[in-house]
Scaffold this motif. Structure first.
Motif, PDB file in Angstrom:
ATOM      1  N   ALA A  74      -0.122 -10.608   3.761  1.00 51.96           N
ATOM      2  CA  ALA A  74      -0.923  -9.563   3.117  1.00 51.96           C
ATOM      3  C   ALA A  74      -0.805  -9.646   1.599  1.00 51.96           C
ATOM      4  O   ALA A  74      -1.790  -9.476   0.875  1.00 51.96           O
ATOM      5  CB  ALA A  74      -0.472  -8.184   3.607  1.00 51.96           C
ATOM      6  N   TYR A  75       0.392  -9.918   1.119  1.00 49.71           N
ATOM      7  CA  TYR A  75       0.648  -9.931  -0.318  1.00 49.71           C
ATOM      8  C   TYR A  75       0.044 -11.161  -0.991  1.00 49.71           C
ATOM      9  O   TYR A  75      -0.657 -11.052  -1.997  1.00 49.71           O
ATOM     10  CB  TYR A  75       2.156  -9.877  -0.561  1.00 49.71           C
ATOM     11  N   SER A 102      -0.140   0.772   7.485  1.00 52.07           N
ATOM     12  CA  SER A 102      -1.220   0.026   8.131  1.00 52.07           C
ATOM     13  C   SER A 102      -0.742  -1.348   8.582  1.00 52.07           C
ATOM     14  O   SER A 102      -1.032  -1.794   9.707  1.00 52.07           O
ATOM     15  CB  SER A 102      -2.400  -0.115   7.169  1.00 52.07           C
ATOM     16  N   LEU A 103       0.010  -2.031   7.723  1.00 49.92           N
ATOM     17  CA  LEU A 103       0.513  -3.359   8.071  1.00 49.92           C
ATOM     18  C   LEU A 103       1.552  -3.278   9.185  1.00 49.92           C
ATOM     19  O   LEU A 103       1.636  -4.175  10.033  1.00 49.92           O
ATOM     20  CB  LEU A 103       1.103  -4.030   6.824  1.00 49.92           C
ATOM     21  N   GLU A 115      -4.080 -11.932   0.896  1.00 51.21           N
ATOM     22  CA  GLU A 115      -5.110 -10.915   1.123  1.00 51.21           C
ATOM     23  C   GLU A 115      -5.244  -9.915  -0.016  1.00 51.21           C
ATOM     24  O   GLU A 115      -6.160  -9.085  -0.007  1.00 51.21           O
ATOM     25  CB  GLU A 115      -4.809 -10.152   2.421  1.00 51.21           C
ATOM     26  N   ARG A 131      -3.326  -7.333  -0.701  1.00 42.87           N
ATOM     27  CA  ARG A 131      -2.999  -5.961  -0.307  1.00 42.87           C
ATOM     28  C   ARG A 131      -1.926  -5.391  -1.242  1.00 42.87           C
ATOM     29  O   ARG A 131      -1.083  -6.126  -1.758  1.00 42.87           O
ATOM     30  CB  ARG A 131      -2.502  -5.935   1.143  1.00 42.87           C
ATOM     31  N   HIS A 132      -1.940  -4.076  -1.420  1.00 46.03           N
ATOM     32  CA  HIS A 132      -1.007  -3.408  -2.339  1.00 46.03           C
ATOM     33  C   HIS A 132       0.209  -2.936  -1.548  1.00 46.03           C
ATOM     34  O   HIS A 132       0.184  -1.886  -0.917  1.00 46.03           O
ATOM     35  CB  HIS A 132      -1.699  -2.226  -3.019  1.00 46.03           C
ATOM     36  N   LEU A 133       1.305  -3.693  -1.635  1.00 47.21           N
ATOM     37  CA  LEU A 133       2.470  -3.408  -0.808  1.00 47.21           C
ATOM     38  C   LEU A 133       3.444  -2.408  -1.419  1.00 47.21           C
ATOM     39  O   LEU A 133       4.553  -2.222  -0.917  1.00 47.21           O
ATOM     40  CB  LEU A 133       3.201  -4.708  -0.447  1.00 47.21           C
ATOM     41  N   ASP A 175       0.628   4.055   2.442  1.00 42.83           N
ATOM     42  CA  ASP A 175      -0.489   3.933   3.374  1.00 42.83           C
ATOM     43  C   ASP A 175      -0.737   2.465   3.754  1.00 42.83           C
ATOM     44  O   ASP A 175      -0.992   2.152   4.927  1.00 42.83           O
ATOM     45  CB  ASP A 175      -1.768   4.527   2.774  1.00 42.83           C
ATOM     46  N   GLU A 176      -0.647   1.593   2.766  1.00 44.66           N
ATOM     47  CA  GLU A 176      -0.870   0.172   3.025  1.00 44.66           C
ATOM     48  C   GLU A 176       0.249  -0.393   3.900  1.00 44.66           C
ATOM     49  O   GLU A 176       0.002  -1.148   4.847  1.00 44.66           O
ATOM     50  CB  GLU A 176      -0.929  -0.589   1.696  1.00 44.66           C
ATOM     51  N   ARG A 187       2.405   0.766  -1.782  1.00 44.28           N
ATOM     52  CA  ARG A 187       1.879   2.064  -1.340  1.00 44.28           C
ATOM     53  C   ARG A 187       2.173   2.309   0.134  1.00 44.28           C
ATOM     54  O   ARG A 187       1.989   1.432   0.975  1.00 44.28           O
ATOM     55  CB  ARG A 187       0.374   2.111  -1.591  1.00 44.28           C
TER      56      ARG A 187
END
Length: 227
Positions: free
Chosen positions: A134-135, A150-151, A138, A140-142, A146-147, A144
């Motif tokens: 993800a980091y 989700s992961l 993709e 993605r903001h790791l 919420d993120e 936060r």
């Protein structure tokens, strides 16, 4: 089972925001896969441990990864870009498509807390892979919650439990314990692999290096059982 050879224990200190750690993870997996084809294949248990490369990084870093590198290492923007180009090429050779143009640099302590929660649930290896993907690939903001929640659900973890783990801070002591152990071992850079508590392997070694060392250590395990 009497006479059964104990599994090799590999403890890995890493940071999900460390590009060499994801490369090292992939090379370790390839090396272990190769050794798994042996007639008497090594049994291996891998555990990930927390290491923050830049604990003073804010949750929302202003700037891209080259700006962070230039600031953190005291180098020019051109040198930072060259470093990122090099690591992108090494990652590609390991089968990883890094997207530094998308990457959102952030503080990683929450991600480490979530990894300890996942370990408690038997999903640490799955989550380590998901977070790094993800980091680095993709954007993605790791940093936060919420993120991260989700992961966590992507690898089968319960969303409410994952959120509680993050908001309660109950896994922060486990993160600090890992970091204290790294300091005791003298680890000042990652990835760092400790094999059976006695062999240290530093850096993102090629897959064949991991194959060789697990075969060697497995032979030692067998000798100790047969002795």
């Amino acid at each position: 089972m009497p006479g059964m050879t104990d599994a090799i224990k590999i403890d890995v200190w890493s940071d999900i925001a460390c590009p060499w750690c994801y490369i090292g993870k992939r090379n370790l997996e390839k090396g272990l896969a190769e050794a798994s084809t042996d007639d008497n294949a090594p049994r291996v248990e891998v555990t990930y441990h927390s290491f923050e490369l830049s604990p003073d990084t804010p949750t929302d870093f202003e700037g891209d990864e080259s700006a962070y590198l230039a600031q953190h290492k005291g180098i020019s923007a051109d040198q930072a870009r060259q470093m990122l180009e090099r690591v992108t090429g090494v990652a590609a050779a390991a089968g990883l498509e890094y997207r530094f143009d998308l990457l959102k640099h952030t503080n990683t302590v929450k991600a480490h807390e979530l990894l300890h929660f996942a370990k408690e649930q038997g999903r640490q290896l799955d989550l380590a892979e998901r977070l790094m993907s993800a980091y680095f690939t993709e954007g993605r903001h790791l940093g936060r919650d919420d993120e991260l929640v989700s992961l966590a659900t992507d690898v089968g973890l319960n969303a409410a439990d994952a959120r509680e783990a993050l908001q309660s801070g109950r896994f922060l002591p486990a993160v600090r314990t890992d970091q204290a152990q790294a300091e005791a071992y003298g680890i000042n850079g990652v990835p760092f692999f400790v094999i059976d508590g006695k062999y240290g392997v530093s850096g993102a070694q090629p897959a064949e290096a991991f194959t060789q060392i697990v075969r060697q250590v497995w032979a030692e395990h067998r000798e100790s059982v047969e002795a």
